[in-house]
Design a protein around this motif. Structure first.
Motif, mmCIF file in Angstrom:
data_model
loop_
_atom_site.group_PDB
_atom_site.id
_atom_site.type_symbol
_atom_site.label_atom_id
_atom_site.label_comp_id
_atom_site.label_asym_id
_atom_site.label_seq_id
_atom_site.Cartn_x
_atom_site.Cartn_y
_atom_site.Cartn_z
ATOM 1 N N ASN A 164 -43.231 6.413 66.753
ATOM 2 C CA ASN A 164 -44.114 7.477 66.305
ATOM 3 C C ASN A 164 -44.594 8.257 67.528
ATOM 4 O OD1 ASN A 164 -46.923 8.633 65.558
ATOM 5 N ND2 ASN A 164 -46.043 8.063 63.576
ATOM 6 N N ARG A 165 -44.605 9.557 67.413
ATOM 7 C CA ARG A 165 -44.931 10.413 68.553
ATOM 8 C C ARG A 165 -46.391 10.256 68.993
ATOM 9 N NH1 ARG A 165 -43.533 16.516 67.476
ATOM 10 N NH2 ARG A 165 -41.534 16.111 68.474
ATOM 11 N N HIS A 166 -47.285 10.052 68.042
ATOM 12 C CA HIS A 166 -48.718 10.049 68.346
ATOM 13 C C HIS A 166 -49.301 8.647 68.501
ATOM 14 C CE1 HIS A 166 -48.953 14.376 67.752
ATOM 15 N NE2 HIS A 166 -48.170 14.205 66.711
ATOM 16 N N HIS A 167 -48.771 7.699 67.766
ATOM 17 C CA HIS A 167 -49.239 6.318 67.848
ATOM 18 C C HIS A 167 -48.007 5.445 68.062
ATOM 19 C CE1 HIS A 167 -52.965 7.878 66.192
ATOM 20 N NE2 HIS A 167 -52.325 8.299 65.129
ATOM 21 N N ILE A 168 -47.920 4.803 69.205
ATOM 22 C CA ILE A 168 -46.716 4.034 69.517
ATOM 23 C C ILE A 168 -46.435 2.974 68.457
ATOM 24 C CG2 ILE A 168 -47.912 2.351 70.975
ATOM 25 C CD1 ILE A 168 -45.410 2.467 72.826
ATOM 26 N N ASP A 169 -47.486 2.478 67.807
ATOM 27 C CA ASP A 169 -47.318 1.494 66.737
ATOM 28 C C ASP A 169 -47.520 2.119 65.355
ATOM 29 O OD1 ASP A 169 -46.871 -0.662 68.532
ATOM 30 O OD2 ASP A 169 -49.036 -0.777 68.903
ATOM 31 N N GLY A 170 -47.479 3.451 65.304
ATOM 32 C CA GLY A 170 -47.707 4.143 64.047
ATOM 33 C C GLY A 170 -46.489 4.132 63.140
ATOM 34 N N PRO A 171 -46.577 4.812 61.997
ATOM 35 C CA PRO A 171 -45.478 4.810 61.020
ATOM 36 C C PRO A 171 -44.170 5.295 61.631
ATOM 37 C CG PRO A 171 -47.450 5.785 60.066
ATOM 38 C CD PRO A 171 -47.731 5.609 61.528
ATOM 39 N N SER A 172 -43.099 4.604 61.301
ATOM 40 C CA SER A 172 -41.762 5.001 61.729
ATOM 41 C C SER A 172 -40.762 4.450 60.725
ATOM 42 C CB SER A 172 -41.451 4.483 63.140
ATOM 43 O OG SER A 172 -41.457 3.064 63.159
ATOM 44 N N LEU A 233 -20.682 12.460 61.333
ATOM 45 C CA LEU A 233 -21.730 13.383 60.930
ATOM 46 C C LEU A 233 -23.081 12.745 61.227
ATOM 47 C CD1 LEU A 233 -19.141 13.915 59.055
ATOM 48 C CD2 LEU A 233 -20.734 15.199 57.618
ATOM 49 N N VAL A 234 -23.862 13.403 62.065
ATOM 50 C CA VAL A 234 -25.194 12.909 62.423
ATOM 51 C C VAL A 234 -26.231 13.830 61.795
ATOM 52 C CG1 VAL A 234 -26.765 12.312 64.290
ATOM 53 C CG2 VAL A 234 -24.301 11.989 64.595
ATOM 54 N N HIS A 235 -27.107 13.249 60.992
ATOM 55 C CA HIS A 235 -28.212 13.974 60.381
ATOM 56 C C HIS A 235 -29.519 13.371 60.877
ATOM 57 C CE1 HIS A 235 -25.104 15.134 57.398
ATOM 58 N NE2 HIS A 235 -24.821 13.841 57.340
ATOM 59 N N VAL A 236 -30.614 14.101 60.716
ATOM 60 C CA VAL A 236 -31.921 13.550 61.073
ATOM 61 C C VAL A 236 -32.763 13.388 59.815
ATOM 62 C CG1 VAL A 236 -31.991 14.329 63.455
ATOM 63 C CG2 VAL A 236 -32.778 15.867 61.662
ATOM 64 N N GLY A 237 -33.526 12.302 59.787
ATOM 65 C CA GLY A 237 -34.466 12.067 58.709
ATOM 66 C C GLY A 237 -35.780 12.783 58.981
ATOM 67 N N ALA A 238 -36.849 12.322 58.343
ATOM 68 C CA ALA A 238 -38.160 12.963 58.482
ATOM 69 C C ALA A 238 -38.772 12.575 59.824
ATOM 70 C CB ALA A 238 -39.066 12.556 57.327
ATOM 71 N N CYS A 239 -38.358 13.288 60.856
ATOM 72 C CA CYS A 239 -38.697 12.908 62.231
ATOM 73 C C CYS A 239 -39.752 13.804 62.843
ATOM 74 C CB CYS A 239 -37.445 12.906 63.104
ATOM 75 S SG CYS A 239 -36.605 14.507 63.226
ATOM 76 N N GLY A 240 -40.522 14.510 62.026
ATOM 77 C CA GLY A 240 -41.507 15.443 62.555
ATOM 78 C C GLY A 240 -42.493 14.811 63.513
ATOM 79 N N PRO A 377 -35.421 21.008 53.669
ATOM 80 C CA PRO A 377 -35.505 21.854 54.868
ATOM 81 C C PRO A 377 -36.768 21.520 55.647
ATOM 82 C CG PRO A 377 -36.262 23.078 52.959
ATOM 83 C CD PRO A 377 -35.823 21.723 52.449
ATOM 84 N N GLY A 378 -36.805 21.901 56.910
ATOM 85 C CA GLY A 378 -38.027 21.762 57.690
ATOM 86 C C GLY A 378 -38.175 20.420 58.378
ATOM 87 N N GLU A 379 -39.292 20.309 59.115
ATOM 88 C CA GLU A 379 -39.604 19.117 59.899
ATOM 89 C C GLU A 379 -40.758 18.380 59.218
ATOM 90 O OE1 GLU A 379 -39.487 19.631 64.241
ATOM 91 O OE2 GLU A 379 -39.218 21.769 63.855
ATOM 92 N N TRP A 380 -40.453 17.231 58.646
ATOM 93 C CA TRP A 380 -41.417 16.457 57.868
ATOM 94 C C TRP A 380 -41.877 15.237 58.635
ATOM 95 C CZ3 TRP A 380 -42.729 17.166 52.502
ATOM 96 C CH2 TRP A 380 -42.166 18.330 51.943
ATOM 97 N N PHE A 381 -43.151 14.880 58.461
ATOM 98 C CA PHE A 381 -43.634 13.633 59.028
ATOM 99 C C PHE A 381 -43.016 12.460 58.270
ATOM 100 C CE2 PHE A 381 -47.707 14.278 61.679
ATOM 101 C CZ PHE A 381 -47.141 15.363 62.336
ATOM 102 N N VAL A 382 -42.814 11.365 58.978
ATOM 103 C CA VAL A 382 -42.119 10.205 58.405
ATOM 104 C C VAL A 382 -42.892 9.572 57.253
ATOM 105 C CG1 VAL A 382 -43.097 8.385 59.876
ATOM 106 C CG2 VAL A 382 -40.718 8.219 59.109
ATOM 107 N N GLY A 407 -41.056 25.440 60.938
ATOM 108 C CA GLY A 407 -41.973 24.468 61.508
ATOM 109 C C GLY A 407 -42.105 23.224 60.658
ATOM 110 N N TYR A 408 -43.312 22.653 60.655
ATOM 111 C CA TYR A 408 -43.551 21.300 60.174
ATOM 112 C C TYR A 408 -44.272 21.234 58.827
ATOM 113 C CZ TYR A 408 -42.528 19.782 64.977
ATOM 114 O OH TYR A 408 -41.925 19.547 66.182
ATOM 115 N N VAL A 409 -44.133 20.063 58.199
ATOM 116 C CA VAL A 409 -44.973 19.658 57.075
ATOM 117 C C VAL A 409 -45.685 18.395 57.547
ATOM 118 C CG1 VAL A 409 -45.090 19.013 54.637
ATOM 119 C CG2 VAL A 409 -43.313 20.606 55.433
ATOM 120 N N VAL A 410 -47.019 18.464 57.650
ATOM 121 C CA VAL A 410 -47.763 17.440 58.379
ATOM 122 C C VAL A 410 -48.745 16.705 57.472
ATOM 123 C CG1 VAL A 410 -47.591 18.851 60.454
ATOM 124 C CG2 VAL A 410 -49.679 18.964 59.078
#
Length: 449
Positions: A164-172, A233-240, A377-382, A407-410
């Protein structure tokens, strides 16, 4: 709601094919992903690619196109789908087009928040035309290369790629779903499709080489073990809110290769655990929702928020804070700069017109055998991905797909704490979340059960 129609094939048995096309931009090109700097490529570390996978069973077909781009815009998606449908027996609702979200590739979408930085150029129309042609060519080749095949899913775990970008032990969500396709006769792989829920941002703004970052490098590593010409094929999940920030030792290519191994090794090992089927069910459904622009502060208030974020950054730097904390503050400044730019456009009555092409968000659901893919579409939080998967464990989410949201959905926490992603969001996150999740559930229940 629209659903994909049948192809000309009436056989229940699976046929599939894959293809790869190079979409590396010319050198020099402006490298987009860190718009606070003027950054032009001096060379190519690893090529950018469009990887295609055609899957057809029971008279229904689907096509996956994964591209080493930061975004795929709705206009580009529409053109590519129209051209493919004119050539091949597939409906547009069966075509999923995604971006790996590399930050070391060209500008492909004009984001309104970038108006603050005049160094960011307009997307190159000639390059976009080349990308469009490459996608169509990859689809055509994948279709032409079809052979009787078997498909199956497996899962890998890749805990070393980030947190998690903001909390190292946060949701992932570090589970990596893998769709594998092999020839029915020779039993060799003819395509892999995987989803990694992590920002590909090992490389930062000081890197001047074109690259797919650790995701593109992981694809190369997978080919070294499973087949030199294998479409991967490489896709990204909700990695906002997911990033390598807390696990990288440096922002170098050597480190990108190390992080890539944390993905490629478990993916390769997981291919030994695939449960194969020659008659997987294929079905797709999609629909759109109209999004609401977020309520923006006045220009004066946005200016004050930027000053506050800048003061926090300066203080952390002066205090000798750790690298990850300083980077977080730098990004919060970027977000505050974006909010100020959006506030100026809103005050001038220009914002709605400028984001009109992104206001219709497409939700797609696709069943391939025992599992379903959800494309947003877009960048979603996990957190949103985890909420869906807790209710629908057979589903896997691909973001940056079939359009972009500027941008993001936060989460509410991100908005309350004025994190970078919230500052960079154009659309109202609560209403976007509610509308997209409601449509997703509807498609899961009624469209592709």
């Amino acid at each position: 709601m629209t659903q994909a129609g049948s192809t000309n094939s009436e056989s229940p048995s699976l046929v599939a094919g894959g293809a790869v096309r190079d979409i590396t931009p010319p050198v020099p090109s402006f490298l987009y992903g860190y718009p606070s700097v003027s950054r032009h490529s001096t060379g190519v570390h690893d090529p950018l690619e469009c990887n295609a996978l055609w899957i057809e069973s029971g008279g229904n077909a689907t096509l996956l196109l994964a591209n080493d781009l930061i975004y795929v815009g709705r206009a580009l998606v529409a053109r590519v789908r129209e051209r493919i449908c004119a050539k091949l027996p597939i409906n547009k609702d069966g075509i999923l087009i995604s971006a790996t979200h590399t930050h070391s590739g060209p500008v492909v979408v004009k984001c309104v928040a970038d108006d603050r930085n005049r160094a960011v150029p307009e997307p190159d129309a000639e390059y976009l035309g080349d990308v469009e042609d490459a996608m169509v060519a990859a689809a055509t080749e994948a279709y032409a290369s079809r052979v009787p095949a078997e498909a199956g899913w497996t899962l890998a775990a890749a805990p070393g790629i980030g947190t998690n970008r903001h909390h190292i032990d946060g949701p992932s969500d570090l589970e990596v779903p893998i769709l594998a396709i092999r020839g029915a006769a020779h039993r060799r792989l003819i395509g892999l499709s995987l989803i990694a829920t992590m920002h590909p941002t090992v490389l930062h703004e000081d890197s001047l080489l074109v690259s797919g970052d650790f995701l593109g490098i992981a694809r190369q590593q997978i080919r070294e073990r499973l087949g030199a010409s294998l479409p991967v094929l490489v896709h990204v999940g909700a990695c906002g809110d997911q990033s390598p920030r807390h696990v990288v030792r440096a922002n170098t290519f050597a480190e990108a290769e190390r992080i890539a191994t944390c993905l490629s090794a478990p993916v390769c090992e997981a291919t030994d655990r695939v449960e194969w089927s020659s008659t997987p069910r294929i079905a797709t459904a999609s629909d759109v929702v109209e999004l609401k622009i977020r309520d923006l502060p006045s220009v004066a208030s946005a200016t004050a928020l930027l000053e506050e974020a800048t003061n926090v950054l300066n203080q952390r730097s002066a205090d000798g804070a750790d690298r990850a904390s300083v980077r977080t503050s730098e990004c919060d400044v970027f977000g505050a700069q974006s909010t100020l730019q959006l506030a100026k456009l809103d005050a001038a009555g220009e914002l709605r017109r400028r984001v009109e092409d992104s206001r219709l968000a497409e939700v797609m659901v696709m069943r391939i055998g025992s599992r379903r893919i959800i494309a947003w579409p877009g960048e979603w939080f996990v957190e949103f991905q985890k909420a869906i998967r807790s209710r629908f464990p057979d589903c896997h989410i691909i973001t940056m797909a079939n359009g972009e949201l500027q941008g993001y959905v936060v989460t509410e926490e991100a908005a309350r704490k004025r994190w970078y992603e919230a500052g960079n969001a154009v659309f109202d996150s609560p209403s976007t979340r509610d509308a997209v999740l409601a449509l997703t559930e509807s498609l899961l229940h009624r469209g592709v059960p």
